[in-house]
Each structure stands twice: as C-alpha cells, then as structure tokens.
Design a protein around this motif. Structure first.
Motif, short mmCIF file in Angstrom:
data_model
loop_
_atom_site.label_atom_id
_atom_site.label_comp_id
_atom_site.label_asym_id
_atom_site.label_seq_id
_atom_site.Cartn_x
_atom_site.Cartn_y
_atom_site.Cartn_z
N ASN A 66 0.83 -1.21 0.00
CA ASN A 66 0.00 0.00 0.00
C ASN A 66 0.87 1.26 0.00
N LYS A 67 1.90 1.25 0.83
CA LYS A 67 2.80 2.41 0.92
C LYS A 67 3.47 2.66 -0.43
N ASP A 68 3.97 1.59 -1.05
CA ASP A 68 4.65 1.73 -2.34
C ASP A 68 3.66 2.09 -3.45
N GLY A 69 2.44 1.58 -3.35
CA GLY A 69 1.41 1.91 -4.34
C GLY A 69 1.08 3.39 -4.32
N LEU A 70 1.05 3.98 -3.14
CA LEU A 70 0.77 5.42 -3.04
C LEU A 70 1.89 6.25 -3.68
N LYS A 71 3.13 5.72 -3.64
CA LYS A 71 4.24 6.41 -4.31
C LYS A 71 4.03 6.42 -5.83
N ILE A 72 3.52 5.30 -6.37
CA ILE A 72 3.25 5.22 -7.81
C ILE A 72 2.16 6.22 -8.18
N ILE A 73 1.12 6.29 -7.33
CA ILE A 73 0.02 7.23 -7.58
C ILE A 73 0.53 8.66 -7.59
N LYS A 74 1.47 8.98 -6.70
CA LYS A 74 2.04 10.34 -6.66
C LYS A 74 2.78 10.66 -7.96
N GLU A 75 3.40 9.63 -8.55
CA GLU A 75 4.14 9.86 -9.80
C GLU A 75 3.20 10.05 -10.98
N LYS A 76 2.10 9.32 -11.02
CA LYS A 76 1.14 9.41 -12.13
C LYS A 76 -0.27 9.62 -11.56
N PRO A 77 -0.54 10.78 -10.99
CA PRO A 77 -1.79 10.97 -10.25
C PRO A 77 -3.07 11.14 -11.08
N ILE A 78 -3.01 11.81 -12.21
CA ILE A 78 -4.24 12.19 -12.91
C ILE A 78 -4.85 11.03 -13.71
N LEU A 79 -4.12 10.51 -14.68
CA LEU A 79 -4.66 9.46 -15.55
C LEU A 79 -4.11 8.08 -15.23
N GLY A 80 -3.23 7.98 -14.26
CA GLY A 80 -2.72 6.69 -13.83
C GLY A 80 -1.62 6.15 -14.73
N ALA A 81 -1.18 4.95 -14.41
CA ALA A 81 -0.07 4.31 -15.13
C ALA A 81 -0.56 3.35 -16.20
N GLY A 82 -1.88 3.18 -16.34
CA GLY A 82 -2.43 2.26 -17.34
C GLY A 82 -2.47 0.84 -16.84
N GLY A 83 -3.08 -0.03 -17.64
CA GLY A 83 -3.18 -1.45 -17.28
C GLY A 83 -1.80 -2.04 -17.03
N GLY A 84 -1.68 -2.80 -15.94
CA GLY A 84 -0.39 -3.38 -15.58
C GLY A 84 0.57 -2.38 -14.97
N GLY A 85 0.03 -1.24 -14.54
CA GLY A 85 0.86 -0.17 -13.97
C GLY A 85 1.62 -0.60 -12.74
N TRP A 86 0.96 -1.35 -11.86
CA TRP A 86 1.63 -1.83 -10.65
C TRP A 86 2.84 -2.69 -11.01
N LEU A 87 2.63 -3.67 -11.89
CA LEU A 87 3.70 -4.60 -12.25
C LEU A 87 4.86 -3.87 -12.92
N ALA A 88 4.55 -2.86 -13.73
CA ALA A 88 5.59 -2.13 -14.44
C ALA A 88 6.37 -1.18 -13.54
N MET A 89 5.75 -0.71 -12.45
CA MET A 89 6.39 0.37 -11.69
C MET A 89 6.73 0.06 -10.23
N TYR A 90 6.24 -1.04 -9.67
CA TYR A 90 6.43 -1.23 -8.22
C TYR A 90 7.89 -1.36 -7.82
N GLN A 91 8.71 -1.97 -8.67
CA GLN A 91 10.12 -2.18 -8.30
C GLN A 91 10.87 -0.86 -8.19
N LYS A 92 10.44 0.11 -8.97
CA LYS A 92 11.07 1.44 -8.92
C LYS A 92 10.79 2.14 -7.59
N HIS A 93 9.65 1.81 -6.97
CA HIS A 93 9.22 2.52 -5.77
C HIS A 93 9.26 1.67 -4.49
#
Length: 199
Positions: A66-93
């Motif tokens: 949850n904590k790391d997911g909120l970091k992803i949301i902060k990076e792409k807040p308006i329209l999101g990261a798209g389908g598979g956004g968590w898988l593509a970005m969680y390691q970065k955060h």
C-alpha cells in the motif's frame, strides 16, 4: 500462552465445551470469559482474526504494498499508469525487496492503473449505487424484496472489503461475479419517485 486440553472419558458420548472462565483464586471472581465455540462464525475464521498481529508477514507485506502503491500514484496521479501499472512500476518505488505481480488491494491497484480521475468515477458509481440502494430499501414494502436487496448489498460489500486486502478482483471469474451481482442489484433498484410494493 497457556494450553488447556479437554477430554471426554465417557464412551459413546459427545461433549461440547461452549465457554471457559478464568477465575481469581483468592476471590473466586471471574476475571475473563473465554468463548470456546462461536454460534455464527466458523472456528477457522475466528482463529484467523485472532491471529492477526502487526508482526504478521502477510499483514506487513500488504502494508508495504500500500505504501509503495501510493508512491506510484504520486508519480502518475491524474490518468494513472495504465493497465499493468503496478507490475511495471512497483520495483522502482519499493521500500524493501519483494516480488509480486499484484498490489493485493483492488482499489489501490485500480487507482494506480486508471488514475485519480477514473478512481473518482468508480467511487461516484459506488456512492450512487449506495444512495439508490438505501432509497429503494426504505420505500420497499415487500419482505421478499427487502431480503433480496439485503443479500445483494451485503454480498457486494463483503466482496469489496475482501478485495481491499487481496487480489480477488484480478481473477476474471471473481470480477465477473462481482459485476453480475451489481447488475442484479441495479435491476432491483428504484430510480423513480414511485413507491415500491413488489419487484
């Protein structure tokens, strides 16, 4: 902790222990009542709830997701990261090393993928559904219809609550059942000002 074992010494009989009392030896007062059997809840469910603690690996991992997911949301807040956004970005955060394909929180994963705009639309849909559910329930005079509404409403609520702590909605069969139940509920709702007697 203390382990206590109960044994039935009478053959061909059955004993069911419902409660145990812990007594103060000096005053013989009951210090604590311990239920041994639950009338409406399964034993495995009760044990699971009682064993939740902050040091639990599963709970700790989900809080980290949850904590790391909120970091992803902060990076792409308006329209999101798209389908598979968590898988593509969680390691970065990620705050510490872990490997997972899903966020184990449907609402968080949805927010990551569709952004704040899409998430607000989804929440608005749920709020309108709740408003019309309460309106229909209040106006409904038929007990069978009230029972149907209650069953559908509670099912949706439980499915959503569980999806917040697990990846259920990522399973197509679960998601299909969820949206079919919402469809059934919508078919029962009153979107007019008319009084309802029966569906």
């Amino acid at each position: 902790g203390i382990k206590i074992y109960f044994q039935n010494v009478y053959s061909n009989t059955k004993v069911e222990y419902l409660n145990a009392n812990i007594l103060d030896l000096e005053t013989s007062r009951i210090v604590k009542k311990v239920p041994l059997k639950y009338k409406y809840l399964g034993e495995s469910f009760v044990n699971r709830i009682q064993n939740i603690n902050p040091g639990d690996n599963s709970l700790t991992a989900r809080m980290l997701f949850n904590k790391d997911g909120l970091k992803i949301i902060k990076e792409k807040p308006i329209l999101g990261a798209g389908g598979g956004g968590w898988l593509a970005m969680y390691q970065k955060h990620q705050s510490s090393p872990y490997s997972t394909k899903l966020a184990h929180n449907y609402l968080l994963q949805m927010w990551i993928e569709i952004g704040t705009v899409g998430f607000i639309i989804f929440l608005t849909l749920l709020i309108f559904l709740l408003m019309y559910f309460l309106k229909t329930f209040k106006q409904c005079e038929d007990m069978n219809s009230k029972t149907m509404l209650t069953g559908l409403g509670v099912t949706i609520l439980i499915m959503l609550m569980h999806a917040i702590v697990d990846f259920d909605m990522s399973l197509p069969s679960y998601a299909i059942v969820f949206w079919v139940i919402i469809g059934l509920l919508v078919s029962q709702l009153n979107f007019t000002e008319d009084k309802i007697s029966k569906f």
